[in-house]
Design a protein around this motif. Structure first.
Motif, mmCIF file in Angstrom:
data_model
loop_
_atom_site.group_PDB
_atom_site.id
_atom_site.type_symbol
_atom_site.label_atom_id
_atom_site.label_comp_id
_atom_site.label_asym_id
_atom_site.label_seq_id
_atom_site.Cartn_x
_atom_site.Cartn_y
_atom_site.Cartn_z
ATOM 1 N N PRO A 172 4.901 -7.170 7.769
ATOM 2 C CA PRO A 172 5.798 -6.026 7.990
ATOM 3 C C PRO A 172 6.383 -5.977 9.390
ATOM 4 O O PRO A 172 7.537 -5.564 9.562
ATOM 5 C CB PRO A 172 4.899 -4.812 7.714
ATOM 6 N N GLN A 175 9.160 -8.379 9.433
ATOM 7 C CA GLN A 175 10.251 -7.840 8.631
ATOM 8 C C GLN A 175 11.052 -6.825 9.439
ATOM 9 O O GLN A 175 12.289 -6.805 9.392
ATOM 10 C CB GLN A 175 9.686 -7.176 7.366
ATOM 11 N N ASN A 298 9.250 -1.027 6.392
ATOM 12 C CA ASN A 298 8.303 -2.043 6.855
ATOM 13 C C ASN A 298 7.527 -1.572 8.080
ATOM 14 O O ASN A 298 6.348 -1.894 8.241
ATOM 15 C CB ASN A 298 9.049 -3.342 7.174
#
Length: 458
Positions: A172, A175, A298
């Protein structure tokens, strides 16, 4: 069938207890490797849905270009099982450390080369892009699980879940950074500038992560579990069971882990990749808004990855997986039925999906490591992980686009929910291993025969 080592071999394992400095280095190294992996995949996935169809495949028409671009995205996943077989076998034979150094260099190098490819040159350059994606996926077949095992086997069993969640957190976080980079570049550059050179910046910037990760990995020692197993192999005669043979010795474990990871893998790439074309088309929101929503979602999900690691150390890996899959089921149901032009509602749904995925992902490194004995741990875990990515992640955007064209988004939704239910079933049948000592986990056939002249203790 597995068992603990006999007393004399357990004494040998006791000499190889994990050390805190190596544990910290393994976590940092693994987190950086994971960040590089997911950063490059996030950037490529976003560009595959938006810009690459124009830059590399425009001669195929709008629909053909989008499908071709998604297909190149999938090539990286197709290569992963090959890398898992090769690097999993070598990782079980020669060690985790040399394999992770090799995969990091290959992974970083292929990403940098993608960043310098010329555009608008026809099928020749498009084929080169496919080749680089294959190399990237090939190296990731060993990197993705290898850095997790390095951390799991260096870590104390009482906090394996927490340590593994730091590796997973790279997904995450990267991301967020990938989407942030694309949003900033898209906002500060003209369309011509972004299409000319702006999209290259994230790929070329990955060299920084590669350099730092290489420096740390050079200072890592081999894991205690591998060293213990290597010492035992030098003193007893036992059949080799690395590489492809794990499919014969542990087929059920590989199949269950593949299915267990399938639901979250499919859901993630439907939201993070297919969603970038689905949301603008179905809701009318801009691609920039969709990128911002993904970035925020994210960012929130990072905390759920850590939570999953902490909770699974307390109540076990299976409950965390099942809770995450339940949230994923609910989120995907809402994703294909409720999103509209309101970014708050759509963002909340996407946040639920990604947070649920990261929650169960916090337990994934520990769960995968604890399903296989040391001599096949790398190959077994790597194949399970990459088979899931090949079957469920790689074709996710392509299958979703094709199903939507045939039967609309309801067909995509039904397919997704069926896969998630299958994952929950697979998890429910697996063993719980949070109390295992990974250096003391081997096959019952291990102490079969002493090699001539070999002593059991040095």
């Amino acid at each position: 069938m597995t068992s603990a080592l006999p007393p004399e071999q357990s004494a040998e394992a006791a000499k190889r207890k994990p050390s805190r400095p190596m544990e910290i280095r393994a976590v940092v190294s693994g987190a950086l490797g994971s960040a590089l992996e997911y950063f490059d995949f996030a950037v490529y996935g976003a560009l595959a849905a938006t810009l690459f169809p124009i830059l590399f495949f425009h001669e195929l028409g709008s629909t053909g270009a989008l499908l071709a671009s998604f297909a190149t995205f999938g090539v990286g996943f197709v290569a992963r099982p090959v890398g898992a077989i090769v690097f999993g076998h070598l990782g079980d034979r020669i060690g985790r450390k040399p394999i992770l150094f090799t995969t990091l260099v290959l992974m970083g190098g292929s990403s940098i080369l993608i960043g310098v490819l010329p555009t608008g040159q026809g099928f020749g350059i498009a084929a080169l892009l496919v080749g680089l994606r294959f190399v990237q996926g090939f190296s990731l077949g060993g990197e993705a699980i290898g850095n997790q095992l390095m951390t799991m086997e260096h870590g104390d069993k009482s906090r394996r879940g927490l340590l593994g969640s730091f590796i997973v957190m790279g997904s995450p976080v990267s991301q967020v950074l990938a989407n942030l980079a694309l949003v900033v570049l898209g906002a500060t550059l003209t369309q011509d500038q972004f299409e000319s050179w702006g999209w290259r910046v994230p790929f070329l910037g990955s060299v920084i992560i590669v350099v730092v990760a290489v420096f740390i990995r050079l200072k890592l020692e081999e894991t205690p579990a591998f060293v213990v197993n290597k010492d035992i192999e030098e003193r007893v005669v036992k059949p080799r069971s690395t590489g492809l043979r794990v499919l014969a010795t542990h087929p059920r474990k590989v199949a269950l882990l593949t299915l267990a990871w399938g639901g979250s893998s499919l859901s993630f790439y439907l939201v993070a990749v297919y969603g970038l074309s689905y949301l603008p088309r179905e809701t009318g929101m801009s691609s920039q808004t969709a990128l911002v929503i993904l970035m925020v979602a994210n960012g929130v999900s990072v905390f759920f990855a850590i939570a999953g690691g902490v909770v699974c150390d307390r109540i076990g890996r299976k409950p965390v997986f099942l809770l995450g899959l339940a949230g994923c089921f609910t989120g995907m149901l809402l994703f294909f039925t409720l999103p509209g032009p309101n970014p708050v509602l759509t963002g909340s749904i996407i946040t639920l999906v990604l947070s649920s995925i990261q929650f169960l992902s916090g337990a994934q490194p520990a769960m995968f490591a604890e399903q296989f004995p040391t001599e096949v741990r790398f190959s077994g875990a790597a194949m399970s992980h990459t088979f899931a990515n090949l079957i469920f992640s790689a074709p996710a955007p392509f299958i979703a686009a094709a199903l939507a064209a045939v039967g609309g988004t309801n067909l995509v939704l039904v397919f997704t929910l069926v896969v998630i239910i299958g994952s929950a079933y697979a998890v429910s049948t697996m063993q719980e291993g949070r109390h295992l000592d990974l250096a003391d986990f081997t096959t019952e056939a291990l102490p079969a025969t002493k090699k001539p002249g070999a002593a059991l203790a040095r």
